[in-house]
Design a protein around this motif. Structure first.
Motif, short mmCIF file in Angstrom:
data_model
loop_
_atom_site.label_atom_id
_atom_site.label_comp_id
_atom_site.label_asym_id
_atom_site.label_seq_id
_atom_site.Cartn_x
_atom_site.Cartn_y
_atom_site.Cartn_z
N LEU A 158 0.82 -1.20 0.00
CA LEU A 158 0.00 0.00 0.00
C LEU A 158 0.86 1.26 0.00
CD1 LEU A 158 -2.76 1.32 0.13
CD2 LEU A 158 -2.74 1.03 2.61
N VAL A 203 -2.12 4.46 4.90
CA VAL A 203 -1.32 3.34 5.39
C VAL A 203 -1.51 3.19 6.90
CG1 VAL A 203 0.99 2.35 5.53
CG2 VAL A 203 0.34 3.74 3.54
N VAL A 260 -5.61 -1.58 -0.46
CA VAL A 260 -4.47 -1.77 -1.36
C VAL A 260 -4.96 -2.15 -2.76
CG1 VAL A 260 -4.04 -4.22 -0.88
CG2 VAL A 260 -2.15 -2.72 -1.55
#
Length: 235
Positions: free
Chosen positions: A165, A202, A217
């Motif tokens: 990600l 994140v 993601v």
């Protein structure tokens, strides 16, 4: 009061639950233990396909803003000491050119209910009064309902997802910088904020259930590829 216990919300969440369970049942014969994770990826792809017309509008809005960027910069230079005059001048420019400065946030906003639903599916022991069987599914030993801390000692899958990600977020940030011209007179602190802010995703993914991180993601990677294709075709 838990908003997910409200009858309309609980009914919608139960519908999403049965949809995910049906995807798992369909994928399980050949995906095995990875069926639940693959079901989340499939759900994400389906949502993004539905939102494709909105994404096209988003890229077109980006292209329009890119086209008038030199005029915006000229106005910023002319009215650098008068914020009110700058706001009025920018408003007239956007109106005359039929460009919205906030156009393009549609895909993000429209995904919020789905992401919230995935988050709720993997963070509640019961859904609409029945046991939540989704919490029993794992990926490489990590429960889809656990976050980075609760997933100990099976953190390898979490770390991989978070690194992926972060990488996609950084690639997207750089692609956006290449596509959108930067102002010659940047707002103080704006560059640093623009560099750090995307990585809030994140942090959220680390604290959210693994299934929600997987959704994020997948969606981020889809956005990166989608933007690259649409920008080439529409620009």
């Amino acid at each position: 009061m838990n908003p997910f216990d409200l009858p309309p919300v609980a009914a919608a969440l139960d519908g999403l639950y049965h949809l995910v369970m049906a995807l798992i049942t369909t994928l399980e014969p050949w995906a095995g233990a990875s069926a639940a994770a693959l079901a989340i990826v499939t759900l994400t792809a389906a949502v993004r396909l539905v939102l494709l017309p909105v994404a096209i509008s988003q890229v077109r809005a980006e292209i329009q803003r890119r086209r008038i960027a030199p005029r915006v910069e000229a106005l910023r230079t002319r009215h650098r000491s008068d914020r009110e005059a700058l706001t009025r001048a920018l408003g007239r420019l956007y109106t005359s050119e039929r460009v919205s400065p906030v156009a393009g946030i549609g895909p993000t906003l429209l995904q919020v209910p789905v992401l919230a639903g995935v988050y709720a599916l993997f963070s509640h022991a019961t859904i609409a009064g029945h046991a939540n069987a989704l919490l029993a599914h794992t990926v490489f030993g990590a429960a889809l309902g656990a976050n980075l801390v609760a997933g100990l000692p099976h953190v390898a899958a979490f770390v991989v997802i978070l690194l992926l990600l972060a990488g996609v977020v950084e690639l997207t940030r750089r692609a956006n910088l290449r596509f959108a011209p930067q102002p010659a007179t940047p707002v103080p602190g704006a560059a640093a904020l623009a560099r750090v802010l995307p990585f809030v995703t994140v942090v959220f993914a680390a604290l959210a259930p693994f299934a929600a991180a997987l959704y994020l993601v997948t969606s981020a990677a889809w956005t990166l590829g989608e933007r690259a294709i649409l920008r080439r075709r529409l620009a």
